[in-house]
Design an enzyme around this catalytic site. Structure first.
Site, mmCIF file in Angstrom:
data_model
loop_
_atom_site.group_PDB
_atom_site.id
_atom_site.type_symbol
_atom_site.label_atom_id
_atom_site.label_comp_id
_atom_site.label_asym_id
_atom_site.label_seq_id
_atom_site.Cartn_x
_atom_site.Cartn_y
_atom_site.Cartn_z
ATOM 1 N N ARG A 40 -2.447 -9.417 -1.108
ATOM 2 C CA ARG A 40 -3.725 -8.696 -1.193
ATOM 3 C C ARG A 40 -4.849 -9.630 -1.624
ATOM 4 O O ARG A 40 -5.990 -9.478 -1.210
ATOM 5 C CB ARG A 40 -3.594 -7.536 -2.185
ATOM 6 C CG ARG A 40 -2.817 -6.351 -1.616
ATOM 7 C CD ARG A 40 -2.650 -5.268 -2.664
ATOM 8 N NE ARG A 40 -1.647 -5.631 -3.648
ATOM 9 C CZ ARG A 40 -1.708 -5.365 -4.943
ATOM 10 N NH1 ARG A 40 -2.771 -4.729 -5.423
ATOM 11 N NH2 ARG A 40 -0.752 -5.711 -5.762
ATOM 12 N N HIS A 84 5.385 -2.615 -9.954
ATOM 13 C CA HIS A 84 4.554 -3.450 -9.079
ATOM 14 C C HIS A 84 4.219 -2.646 -7.830
ATOM 15 O O HIS A 84 5.114 -2.032 -7.237
ATOM 16 C CB HIS A 84 5.301 -4.727 -8.705
ATOM 17 C CG HIS A 84 4.417 -5.760 -8.082
ATOM 18 N ND1 HIS A 84 3.897 -5.631 -6.823
ATOM 19 C CD2 HIS A 84 3.942 -6.936 -8.562
ATOM 20 C CE1 HIS A 84 3.151 -6.679 -6.537
ATOM 21 N NE2 HIS A 84 3.167 -7.493 -7.578
#
Length: 531
Positions: free
Chosen positions: A338, A318
């Site tokens: 994000r 990740h």
């Protein structure tokens, strides 16, 4: 909490923030992405993997840490297990107490099967509980399972098993409705419409969420329902080996009571493995976002019984694991950060990748920025990282958004004196997900062992070589429910033959012939003593 050196770098991030609000970093072209992956993703390094030398997947490359477990001997003496006197005799045995196991048990129970769930730790001690971001489902007017299917196939590098992706995307809206009916509380608009956002690699806003604790909310819902229906659960009781019958069909498992250290045998007409992935093997030395029980037990047991493993050379790192403070090292920073506006920037405050590229590409870009371009920031212990500019969320959506949308993460950083709505946070890729697993069909059945099912992260082929955000919580529920239903519907026609552990003896002989088998597996729990 931040040091003076970190503050100096943060000032550079702040100086470029206003410009970056209007700046759109370009997406990678296909050839750029390919070069980036081959240059920097750990899966492509020659020193991280080797071919396994024994068993049904002999010759396939996998991480060294996984191969070590597959080339080890069993923890049990197969000749001294009282298989003819099982402690339990059930229709469906579910091994694993996360989202996949719970959804399988609930679905099998709905159909009327006698179900027993056993789990290594407690019911709910699983990666499901730790998932933050959300769950994908195409249930909005501008979306469809077909578009979702195309996103999943593209994200997986066109290597996914199509029949599994078809099952995943077609069942997705049904799973959301099932959860909603059970009382799962998703985030909604004032009119009751479910809120949805983008995830990396998606073409539509289809990720449903419960603020930033989606997995915990889903697991709460499933666990409550397990208790409401009084489905039997045995905790702190991991499986050590699968039992086959004299026709080579799965017939239950040998368990170990972790409190008494005694063995236990469960005879079952069908068995569902939902034991999770291999995050706690710390592949290639990376920190991990996984819970302590993620030690690949199900893969080891299924492999010894004759099941093929697929895509285990593809590990998902990740992009945004915590790099500082080190008390939180490896902990996940959800992609939602994000998704709602935070940009990735280097120590100079410059963007270097489109924020919502697929996870493999973003992870590779971060590693490149730190290792090759030397534009990352290294902490006093040498841990590299780049900045995730979380204060941008407040500029885009208004004051208070970070605390409202990411309450759990906000509190976790706040404990260490970091206000992520004011200051950016330092991140680095963390070992997050095992893309491969045991080969299955669209009902979760093992392709090689009759009456054995696999659901959740232990299954392989759904995501190909890269999983998109929000499809893990989805796949554990889709294939947990499919496995539970299919297993329960078949039990009336199953006759369990004479139980046997001869496959363990045969595997040990193969190990001995290859000069292997010095260690024992499954691992059950990672050993951090002395580290």
């Amino acid at each position: 909490m931040y040091t003076d050196e970190m503050r100096a770098s943060i000032r550079k991030v702040e100086e470029t923030r206003a410009r970056r609000l209007e700046e759109k970093h370009p997406r990678l072209a296909p050839e750029e992405k390919d070069a980036l992956l081959k240059g920097f993703h750990p899966d492509y390094r020659e020193d991280t993997q080797r071919p396994v030398r024994v068993g049904p997947s002999a010759g396939d490359r996998m991480p060294h840490e996984m191969v070590d477990l597959l080339e080890a001997r069993s923890l049990i003496d197969a000749g001294h297990v009282p298989l003819d006197a099982p402690e339990y005799d059930v229709d469906v045995l579910v091994i694993g107490g996360g989202g996949a196991g719970a959804s399988a048990a609930l679905t099998a129970h709905e159909i009327g099967a006698e179900v027993l769930l056993v789990t290594k730790l407690r019911l709910g001690d699983a990666n499901t509980m730790m998932a933050q971001g959300g769950i994908q489902a195409a249930d909005k007017p501008n979306d469809s399972p077909v578009i979702h299917y195309l996103d999943v196939i593209g994200g997986g590098g066109f290597t996914n098993r199509p029949e599994l992706v078809r099952a995943l995307t077609n069942d997705a809206p049904l799973v959301i409705k099932w959860l909603e009916d059970l009382g799962c509380m998703f985030s909604k608009e004032a009119d009751g419409t479910m809120q949805t956002i983008h995830g990396g690699g998606t073409s539509r806003k289809r990720m449903h969420f419960a603020r930033d604790y989606t997995g915990a909310e889903i697991m709460r819902t499933l666990r409550d329902e397990m208790r409401n229906r009084c489905i039997p659960v045995i905790e702190f009781c991991p499986a050590l080996e699968l039992v086959l019958d004299d026709e080579g069909k799965c017939a239950g498992a040998v368990l170990k009571n972790m409190e008494t250290q005694e063995g236990m045998v469960v005879r079952a007409k069908t068995t569902i493995l939902a034991t999770g992935g291999f995050g706690r093997l710390h592949v290639s030395g990376f920190p991990t976002s996984n819970h302590y029980g993620a030690t690949a037990d199900g893969l080891v047991m299924a492999y010894r019984a004759g099941a093929r493993l697929v895509f285990l050379d593809a590990t998902q790192f990740h992009p945004t694991g915590v790099a500082f403070p080190e008390q939180m090292l490896g902990q996940l920073v959800t992609e939602k950060v994000r998704g709602i506006g935070a940009q990735l920037v280097n120590a100079e405050g410059e963007q270097f990748v489109f924020p919502l590229e697929t996870r493999d590409a973003v992870s590779s870009a971060i590693i490149r920025e730190c290792q090759e371009r030397k534009k990352g920031f290294a902490t006093v212990t040498g841990q590299p990282g780049v900045w995730l500019d979380s204060p941008m969320i407040e500029l885009i959506h208004g004051p208070g958004t970070v605390k409202a949308q990411l309450p759990a993460m906000f509190r976790q950083y706040e404990r260490f004196g970091i206000d992520m709505s004011v200051d950016p946070i330092l991140i680095y890729p963390t070992l997050h997900y095992q893309n491969g697993g045991v080969e299955i069909d669209e009902f979760g059945q093992s392709s090689q062992i009759p009456n054995l099912y696999i659901a959740g992260e232990a299954a392989g082929g759904i995501h190909g070589r890269n999983r998109l955000m929000g499809n893990s919580l989805l796949d554990i529920l889709v294939f947990g429910r499919r496995a539970g239903r299919h297993a329960a519907e078949r039990v009336a026609g199953i006759r369990v033959g004479k139980p046997s552990l001869d496959h363990i003896k045969d595997f040990d002989e193969e190990l001995e012939g290859a000069g292997l088998g010095k260690a024992c597996s499954p691992m059950l729990l990672p050993d951090y003593v002395g580290r």
